[in-house]
Design an enzyme around this catalytic site. Structure first.
Site, PDB file in Angstrom:
ATOM      1  N   PRO A 128     -28.339 -47.889-109.902  1.00  0.00           N
ATOM      2  CA  PRO A 128     -27.445 -47.055-109.095  1.00  0.00           C
ATOM      3  C   PRO A 128     -27.703 -45.557-109.251  1.00  0.00           C
ATOM      4  CG  PRO A 128     -26.224 -48.877-110.037  1.00  0.00           C
ATOM      5  CD  PRO A 128     -27.595 -48.949-110.620  1.00  0.00           C
ATOM      6  N   SER A 132     -35.927 -43.042-107.733  1.00  0.00           N
ATOM      7  CA  SER A 132     -37.227 -42.408-107.950  1.00  0.00           C
ATOM      8  C   SER A 132     -37.352 -41.831-109.357  1.00  0.00           C
ATOM      9  CB  SER A 132     -37.441 -41.301-106.910  1.00  0.00           C
ATOM     10  OG  SER A 132     -37.491 -41.842-105.605  1.00  0.00           O
ATOM     11  N   ILE A 157     -32.191 -54.687-104.899  1.00  0.00           N
ATOM     12  CA  ILE A 157     -33.225 -55.617-105.354  1.00  0.00           C
ATOM     13  C   ILE A 157     -33.543 -56.623-104.245  1.00  0.00           C
ATOM     14  CG2 ILE A 157     -33.865 -57.303-107.099  1.00  0.00           C
ATOM     15  CD1 ILE A 157     -33.531 -54.346-108.060  1.00  0.00           C
ATOM     16  N   GLU A 363     -39.927 -48.149-102.382  1.00  0.00           N
ATOM     17  CA  GLU A 363     -41.206 -48.051-103.118  1.00  0.00           C
ATOM     18  C   GLU A 363     -41.660 -46.595-103.258  1.00  0.00           C
ATOM     19  OE1 GLU A 363     -44.195 -50.855-103.151  1.00  0.00           O
ATOM     20  OE2 GLU A 363     -43.039 -52.411-102.148  1.00  0.00           O
TER      21      GLU A 363
END
Length: 382
Positions: A128, A132, A157, A363
């Protein structure tokens, strides 16, 4: 472009596209409504070797290389981004972590089932308050005899509901920041592991995204992947590879958007002709093709570099940033060509528009990709 790639690529693309068109597309609307991927499709992809594309045959893989895995992700995304994301998260992230850092015993135990599609993987890194900024994670793994006790939370996830294996990052040395993070494999159903909730997302709605809690989850030491406190370095190398796949997913969606816009423009009657007769439409379509070709060139060049063993630290970030941003322009222009028809919920371009937006975020947000690129530039030119 396939003529410039290894010989197995053209028949692979044809096979994946056939699967996507005849098995996947007819089920997209039902999966979107259900918010879930049909298990039968997952089993089929496992049998076809799609999950195992980047891995050695001895570990259940199909040894198609990064270039083959890129083709698979692109072609699946043309039909349905959610199923491409499922494969990317399980094979491109979770399974790849075991392939990169696991022992032979761990590869046989965890990688092989994921490569065969028998067990889906989830890559449990984001928290949470630590996306990054990975070193800011607060999930801990405290040694307790021959085991570790995991406590903390993970969020956003992918495959959280489907996963058999939760490839989990936790701090084993909280005072060491990023150098104190280790990697563990946790099985579904482990006592103390809880799926707190599934997120209600704007796009990729058939791909489940979960928040997960760990409360005194006991993990045996033989589930530690790599040496203790080396989890972050393995994550960074894995993400360098997986970002090529994320770019391939953007490319697949962009190509589908071009096809949809082109076909619609031929059919839409306007001013005594068709929309495609208007030069402004022709220029829009040409610009879309320019962006798609440029992205394709960058992505497949980088995949080839990866298969050749070259360092793609900067190139993977370039793929992710440029590929997703080029695709965003293409998809937006496609929706504009469709006009009001494209804005209606349930139209193919409306779903692609929603599905694609996250590509610039997960990502590593594109701002982080630019940090990565600049860091490499400083080493090269500084």
């Amino acid at each position: 472009m396939d003529s410039q790639l290894p010989e197995h690529i053209a028949p692979l693309r044809s096979a994946v596209r056939d699967f996507a068109d005849h098995e996947l597309r007819p089920r997209v609307d039902a999966m979107e409504a259900a918010g879930a991927i049909e298990r039968g499709l997952i089993d089929q992809m496992g049998q076809l070797g799609y999950f195992g594309a980047p891995f050695e045959e001895r570990w259940g893989g199909s040894a198609m290389g990064e270039i083959g895995f890129t083709v698979i992700q692109e072609e699946l995304a043309r039909a349905h981004a959610s199923i491409a994301v499922l494969v990317a998260a399980s094979s491109g992230l979770a399974a790849r972590m075991v392939a990169v850092a696991g022992t032979d015993e761990q590869k046989e135990r965890f990688l092989a089932p994921m490569a065969r599609g028998e067990g889906i993987g989830a890559f449990c890194l984001t928290e949470p308050n630590a996306g990054s900024d990975v070193p800011a994670m607060t999930t801990t793994a405290v040694a307790d005899g021959d085991d570790f006790l995991l406590n903390g939370q993970k969020t956003f996830i992918t495959n959280g509901r489907l996963a058999r294996y939760f490839v989990t990052f936790a701090k084993t040395d909280p005072d060491a920041g990023g150098r104190g993070i280790s990697l563990f494999v946790v099985d579904e159903g482990a006592p103390g592991l809880e799926i707190v909730r599934l997120e209600d997302k704007m796009g990729i709605r058939a791909s489940d995204t979960a928040q997960i809690a760990y409360e005194d989850v006991r993990v045996a030491r033989d589930r530690l992947i790599g040496d203790e406190n080396t989890g972050l370095q393995h994550a960074l190398s894995t993400l360098n590879q997986s970002r090529v796949g994320i770019a391939a997913i953007s490319l697949g969606m962009a190509k589908e958007a071009v096809k949809l816009a082109f076909n619609y423009a031929q059919e839409r009657e306007l001013f005594g002709g068709t929309l495609a007769d208007q030069q402004v439409t022709q220029h829009h379509l040409a610009d879309m093709q320019i962006n798609t070709f440029a992205a394709e060139s960058v992505i497949y060049r980088t995949a080839l570099m990866s298969d050749a063993g070259e360092n793609i630290e900067a190139e993977s970030s370039i793929c992710k940033a440029f590929g997703s941003e080029a695709a965003e322009q293409v998809i937006d222009r496609s929706l504009q060509i469709h006009g009001g028809v494209g804005y209606i919920h349930g139209s193919p371009i409306e779903r692609i528009y929603r599905d694609h937006r996250v590509q610039k975020i997960y990502e590593g947000a594109n701002e982080v990709q630019r940090n990565n690129i600049y860091r490499v530039m400083r080493r090269q030119f500084g």
